[in-house]
Motif scaffolding. Structure first.
Motif, PDB file in Angstrom:
ATOM      1  N   SER A 177       0.825  -1.204   0.000  1.00 51.88           N
ATOM      2  CA  SER A 177       0.000   0.000   0.000  1.00 51.88           C
ATOM      3  C   SER A 177       0.866   1.265   0.000  1.00 51.88           C
ATOM      4  CB  SER A 177      -0.910  -0.009   1.237  1.00 51.88           C
ATOM      5  OG  SER A 177      -1.779   1.100   1.202  1.00 51.88           O
ATOM      6  N   GLY A 178       0.723   2.061  -1.066  1.00 57.53           N
ATOM      7  CA  GLY A 178       1.502   3.286  -1.193  1.00 57.53           C
ATOM      8  C   GLY A 178       2.968   3.043  -1.527  1.00 57.53           C
ATOM      9  N   GLY A 179       3.319   1.789  -1.792  1.00 56.35           N
ATOM     10  CA  GLY A 179       4.718   1.447  -2.060  1.00 56.35           C
ATOM     11  C   GLY A 179       4.866   0.705  -3.379  1.00 56.35           C
ATOM     12  N   HIS A 180       5.849  -0.176  -3.420  1.00 55.66           N
ATOM     13  CA  HIS A 180       6.019  -0.942  -4.655  1.00 55.66           C
ATOM     14  C   HIS A 180       6.626  -2.312  -4.383  1.00 55.66           C
ATOM     15  CE1 HIS A 180      10.365  -0.356  -5.185  1.00 55.66           C
ATOM     16  NE2 HIS A 180      10.292  -1.070  -6.281  1.00 55.66           N
ATOM     17  N   ALA A 181       6.433  -3.203  -5.350  1.00 57.08           N
ATOM     18  CA  ALA A 181       6.975  -4.554  -5.299  1.00 57.08           C
ATOM     19  C   ALA A 181       7.420  -4.911  -6.710  1.00 57.08           C
ATOM     20  CB  ALA A 181       5.906  -5.540  -4.823  1.00 57.08           C
ATOM     21  N   ALA A 182       8.080  -6.039  -6.835  1.00 57.66           N
ATOM     22  CA  ALA A 182       8.498  -6.516  -8.157  1.00 57.66           C
ATOM     23  C   ALA A 182       8.174  -7.999  -8.246  1.00 57.66           C
ATOM     24  CB  ALA A 182       9.997  -6.300  -8.354  1.00 57.66           C
ATOM     25  N   THR A 183       7.934  -8.466  -9.467  1.00 56.40           N
ATOM     26  CA  THR A 183       7.821  -9.906  -9.678  1.00 56.40           C
ATOM     27  C   THR A 183       8.972 -10.320 -10.578  1.00 56.40           C
ATOM     28  OG1 THR A 183       6.382  -9.690 -11.623  1.00 56.40           O
ATOM     29  CG2 THR A 183       5.293  -9.932  -9.486  1.00 56.40           C
ATOM     30  N   CYS A 193      14.903 -14.820 -17.527  1.00 52.59           N
ATOM     31  CA  CYS A 193      14.076 -14.172 -16.500  1.00 52.59           C
ATOM     32  C   CYS A 193      13.402 -12.928 -17.044  1.00 52.59           C
ATOM     33  CB  CYS A 193      14.955 -13.739 -15.329  1.00 52.59           C
ATOM     34  SG  CYS A 193      15.353 -15.082 -14.237  1.00 52.59           S
ATOM     35  N   ASP A 194      12.319 -12.555 -16.388  1.00 53.22           N
ATOM     36  CA  ASP A 194      11.598 -11.329 -16.714  1.00 53.22           C
ATOM     37  C   ASP A 194      11.212 -10.668 -15.397  1.00 53.22           C
ATOM     38  OD1 ASP A 194      10.332  -9.739 -18.900  1.00 53.22           O
ATOM     39  OD2 ASP A 194       8.536 -10.127 -17.710  1.00 53.22           O
ATOM     40  N   ARG A 195      11.500  -9.378 -15.254  1.00 53.56           N
ATOM     41  CA  ARG A 195      11.214  -8.648 -14.019  1.00 53.56           C
ATOM     42  C   ARG A 195      10.217  -7.532 -14.297  1.00 53.56           C
ATOM     43  NH1 ARG A 195      14.245  -7.851  -9.031  1.00 53.56           N
ATOM     44  NH2 ARG A 195      13.580  -5.905  -8.054  1.00 53.56           N
ATOM     45  N   VAL A 196       9.235  -7.387 -13.426  1.00 49.30           N
ATOM     46  CA  VAL A 196       8.223  -6.340 -13.546  1.00 49.30           C
ATOM     47  C   VAL A 196       8.163  -5.573 -12.222  1.00 49.30           C
ATOM     48  CG1 VAL A 196       5.774  -5.844 -13.943  1.00 49.30           C
ATOM     49  CG2 VAL A 196       6.858  -7.746 -15.147  1.00 49.30           C
ATOM     50  N   GLU A 197       8.126  -4.243 -12.306  1.00 48.28           N
ATOM     51  CA  GLU A 197       7.985  -3.402 -11.111  1.00 48.28           C
ATOM     52  C   GLU A 197       6.540  -2.935 -11.040  1.00 48.28           C
ATOM     53  OE1 GLU A 197      10.553  -2.568  -8.942  1.00 48.28           O
ATOM     54  OE2 GLU A 197      12.047  -3.678 -10.108  1.00 48.28           O
ATOM     55  N   ILE A 198       5.938  -3.017  -9.856  1.00 48.11           N
ATOM     56  CA  ILE A 198       4.547  -2.603  -9.663  1.00 48.11           C
ATOM     57  C   ILE A 198       4.492  -1.548  -8.563  1.00 48.11           C
ATOM     58  CG2 ILE A 198       2.191  -3.362  -9.152  1.00 48.11           C
ATOM     59  CD1 ILE A 198       4.349  -6.171  -9.708  1.00 48.11           C
ATOM     60  N   TYR A 199       3.894  -0.396  -8.888  1.00 51.03           N
ATOM     61  CA  TYR A 199       3.758   0.703  -7.931  1.00 51.03           C
ATOM     62  C   TYR A 199       2.291   0.846  -7.550  1.00 51.03           C
ATOM     63  CZ  TYR A 199       8.506   1.706  -9.343  1.00 51.03           C
ATOM     64  OH  TYR A 199       9.854   1.583  -9.588  1.00 51.03           O
ATOM     65  N   PHE A 200       2.044   1.039  -6.255  1.00 51.51           N
ATOM     66  CA  PHE A 200       0.677   1.072  -5.738  1.00 51.51           C
ATOM     67  C   PHE A 200       0.299   2.424  -5.140  1.00 51.51           C
ATOM     68  CE2 PHE A 200       1.968  -3.357  -5.512  1.00 51.51           C
ATOM     69  CZ  PHE A 200       0.854  -4.027  -5.995  1.00 51.51           C
ATOM     70  N   HIS A 201      -0.992   2.775  -5.296  1.00 47.79           N
ATOM     71  CA  HIS A 201      -1.597   3.839  -4.494  1.00 47.79           C
ATOM     72  C   HIS A 201      -1.867   3.186  -3.128  1.00 47.79           C
ATOM     73  CE1 HIS A 201      -2.267   6.376  -7.993  1.00 47.79           C
ATOM     74  NE2 HIS A 201      -2.888   5.382  -8.620  1.00 47.79           N
ATOM     75  N   GLU A 202      -2.509   3.914  -2.238  1.00 48.72           N
ATOM     76  CA  GLU A 202      -2.918   3.316  -0.962  1.00 48.72           C
ATOM     77  C   GLU A 202      -3.923   2.193  -1.249  1.00 48.72           C
ATOM     78  OE1 GLU A 202      -1.651   4.088   2.116  1.00 48.72           O
ATOM     79  OE2 GLU A 202      -0.295   5.401   0.991  1.00 48.72           O
ATOM     80  N   ILE A 203      -3.801   1.087  -0.527  1.00 53.39           N
ATOM     81  CA  ILE A 203      -4.758  -0.021  -0.646  1.00 53.39           C
ATOM     82  C   ILE A 203      -5.618   0.023   0.619  1.00 53.39           C
ATOM     83  CG2 ILE A 203      -5.094  -2.508  -0.911  1.00 53.39           C
ATOM     84  CD1 ILE A 203      -2.198  -2.636  -2.050  1.00 53.39           C
TER      85      ILE A 203
END
Length: 177
Positions: free
Chosen positions: A85-91, A109-119
């Motif tokens: 929430s409000g941060g980010h993660a990667a797969t 390999c394949d890397r994806v960055e995901i950025y989030f609004h507040e959850i």
């Protein structure tokens, strides 16, 4: 089974993942599923890229440098999602293609960055109640209708986050033929 009505090769998917089946079918392939009965938690590597290659059919979620697998409890799933929430993660996903006739084998390999609004907490609670987040790496399902509005940006592709990057899979299948 044939890959397409005109293809002379068969595809075997070495994963029981529903998402991977769906993505491969969307790509127009027919395939059969043969999975290995392995305990993925027994396979350990320090780097996420090395881990997914060792698992050879896996996706892992990376949060603040730590690898996150399927949550072991509702509490852990809640903790994971509050962190996003409000941060980010990667797969980090890997695709391993083996041509059983020629012995050709390649993994990337394949890397994806995901950025989030507040959850919102109520979204987190609904997802936990539904139960699906307990069955996926990092409790992360960005394609879910409840989470979609909370996703600020995806640097990479959603199919990769779901566990099978289409472009990389297509590239490796072509190289294997």
């Amino acid at each position: 089974m044939e890959a397409t009505s005109t293809s002379p090769f068969k595809i075997i998917l070495g994963s029981s993942s529903v998402a991977r089946r769906k993505i491969l079918a969307e790509m127009g392939y027919e395939f059969e599923i043969i999975t290995a009965d392995i305990d993925e938690k027994c396979i350990r590597k320090e780097k996420p890229e090395e881990l997914v290659m060792a698992l050879a059919e896996a996706k892992v979620v990376v949060y603040e440098g730590a690898v996150r697998e399927k949550p072991s409890s509702e509490e852990e799933a809640r903790h994971f999602m509050k962190g996003y929430s409000g941060g980010h993660a990667a797969t980090v996903s890997s695709v391993l293609v083996t041509n059983l006739k020629t012995g050709f084998r390649k993994v990337e390999c394949d890397r994806v960055e995901i950025y989030f609004h507040e959850i919102p907490d109520e979204v987190i609670e609904k997802l936990i109640e539904e139960g699906l987040v307990l069955r996926v790496a990092g409790g992360l399902i960005i394609e879910h209708p409840l989470i979609l509005p909370c996703v600020k940006e995806v640097v990479g592709t959603t199919d990769s986050v779901m566990g099978l990057p289409k472009a990389l899979t297509e590239k490796l299948v072509k190289e294997a033929l």
